[in-house]
Design a protein around this motif. Structure first.
Motif, PDB file in Angstrom:
ATOM      1  N   PHE A  55       0.984  -1.257   0.177  1.00 21.72           N
ATOM      2  CA  PHE A  55      -0.001   0.197  -0.104  1.00 21.72           C
ATOM      3  C   PHE A  55       1.016   1.291   0.097  1.00 21.72           C
ATOM      4  O   PHE A  55       0.711   2.192  -0.726  1.00 21.72           O
ATOM      5  CB  PHE A  55      -1.005   0.044   1.231  1.00 21.72           C
ATOM      6  N   ASP A  56       2.000   1.544   0.812  1.00 22.70           N
ATOM      7  CA  ASP A  56       2.856   2.462   0.757  1.00 22.70           C
ATOM      8  C   ASP A  56       3.509   2.802  -0.311  1.00 22.70           C
ATOM      9  O   ASP A  56       3.734   3.844  -0.885  1.00 22.70           O
ATOM     10  CB  ASP A  56       3.737   2.302   2.134  1.00 22.70           C
ATOM     11  N   LYS A  57       4.014   1.622  -1.134  1.00 22.91           N
ATOM     12  CA  LYS A  57       4.453   1.780  -2.400  1.00 22.91           C
ATOM     13  C   LYS A  57       3.744   2.267  -3.476  1.00 22.91           C
ATOM     14  O   LYS A  57       3.939   2.932  -4.428  1.00 22.91           O
ATOM     15  CB  LYS A  57       5.123   0.477  -2.908  1.00 22.91           C
ATOM     16  N   ASN A  58       2.264   1.842  -3.375  1.00 30.27           N
ATOM     17  CA  ASN A  58       1.412   2.117  -4.525  1.00 30.27           C
ATOM     18  C   ASN A  58       0.242   2.992  -4.002  1.00 30.27           C
ATOM     19  O   ASN A  58      -0.460   3.437  -5.235  1.00 30.27           O
ATOM     20  CB  ASN A  58       0.801   0.893  -5.008  1.00 30.27           C
ATOM     21  N   TYR A  59       0.186   3.793  -3.067  1.00 33.26           N
ATOM     22  CA  TYR A  59      -0.872   4.615  -2.817  1.00 33.26           C
ATOM     23  C   TYR A  59      -1.109   5.747  -3.886  1.00 33.26           C
ATOM     24  O   TYR A  59      -2.108   6.002  -4.097  1.00 33.26           O
ATOM     25  CB  TYR A  59      -1.018   5.105  -1.258  1.00 33.26           C
ATOM     26  N   LYS A  60       0.073   6.248  -4.557  1.00 27.57           N
ATOM     27  CA  LYS A  60      -0.286   7.398  -5.413  1.00 27.57           C
ATOM     28  C   LYS A  60      -0.806   6.871  -6.449  1.00 27.57           C
ATOM     29  O   LYS A  60      -1.577   7.411  -7.247  1.00 27.57           O
ATOM     30  CB  LYS A  60       0.926   8.212  -5.597  1.00 27.57           C
ATOM     31  N   LYS A  61      -0.265   5.473  -6.892  1.00 25.94           N
ATOM     32  CA  LYS A  61      -0.884   4.830  -8.141  1.00 25.94           C
ATOM     33  C   LYS A  61      -2.399   4.763  -7.983  1.00 25.94           C
ATOM     34  O   LYS A  61      -3.299   5.049  -8.701  1.00 25.94           O
ATOM     35  CB  LYS A  61      -0.144   3.550  -8.437  1.00 25.94           C
TER      36      LYS A  61
END
Length: 142
Positions: A55-61
């Motif tokens: 989630f932290d790696k992809n929340y902007k996506k």
């Protein structure tokens, strides 16, 4: 009160109840690996937070996908359920990638000897295969 639709990703009801051959529930293995702790044999398992890291790696996506999806829904170019299904598939895929690739604390020499593998979180593949997404249109989910 109308309940809002949503999508969730993880080891969901049904999959969570699955057991390994030794009788350990899949959800217990996932929680132990996500947060770390001591297993039933007394061994310390380091935290390997595949859900939170994903989630932290992809929340902007995800944020971008959601914003574009809302625009498309508001313009009548997309319906809510197919949009949430697609978002779930993306989230599911990213969570699986994170689980597989890490980076994670290495396995101990004892774990490597038992598993015959040095890959943290991967042994039989059951955990990664059990990550799924589910869309609920009425806002109620088990």
């Amino acid at each position: 009160i109308k309940k809002k639709p949503f999508v969730k990703t993880g080891i969901l009801t049904g999959k969570a109840q699955k057991m390994y051959e030794d009788g350990v529930q899949l959800v217990d293995v996932a929680i132990l690996n996500e947060f770390g702790g001591t297993n039933d044999s007394g061994y310390t398992i380091p935290s390997r937070p595949f859900m939170r890291t994903s989630f932290d790696k992809n929340y902007k996506k995800y944020d971008g996908i959601i914003k574009r999806g809302i625009d498309r829904i508001m313009l009548g170019k997309e319906r809510v359920k197919p949009f949430l299904d697609k978002l779930g598939i993306v989230s599911e895929s990213e969570t699986k990638k994170t689980l597989i690739k890490g980076p994670w604390v290495p396995n101990s020499p004892m774990t490597i000897a038992l598993k015959k593998s040095s890959r943290p979180l991967i042994n039989t593949g059951t955990l990664v295969r059990s990550i799924v997404s589910k869309t609920k249109m009425n806002g109620v989910s088990g």
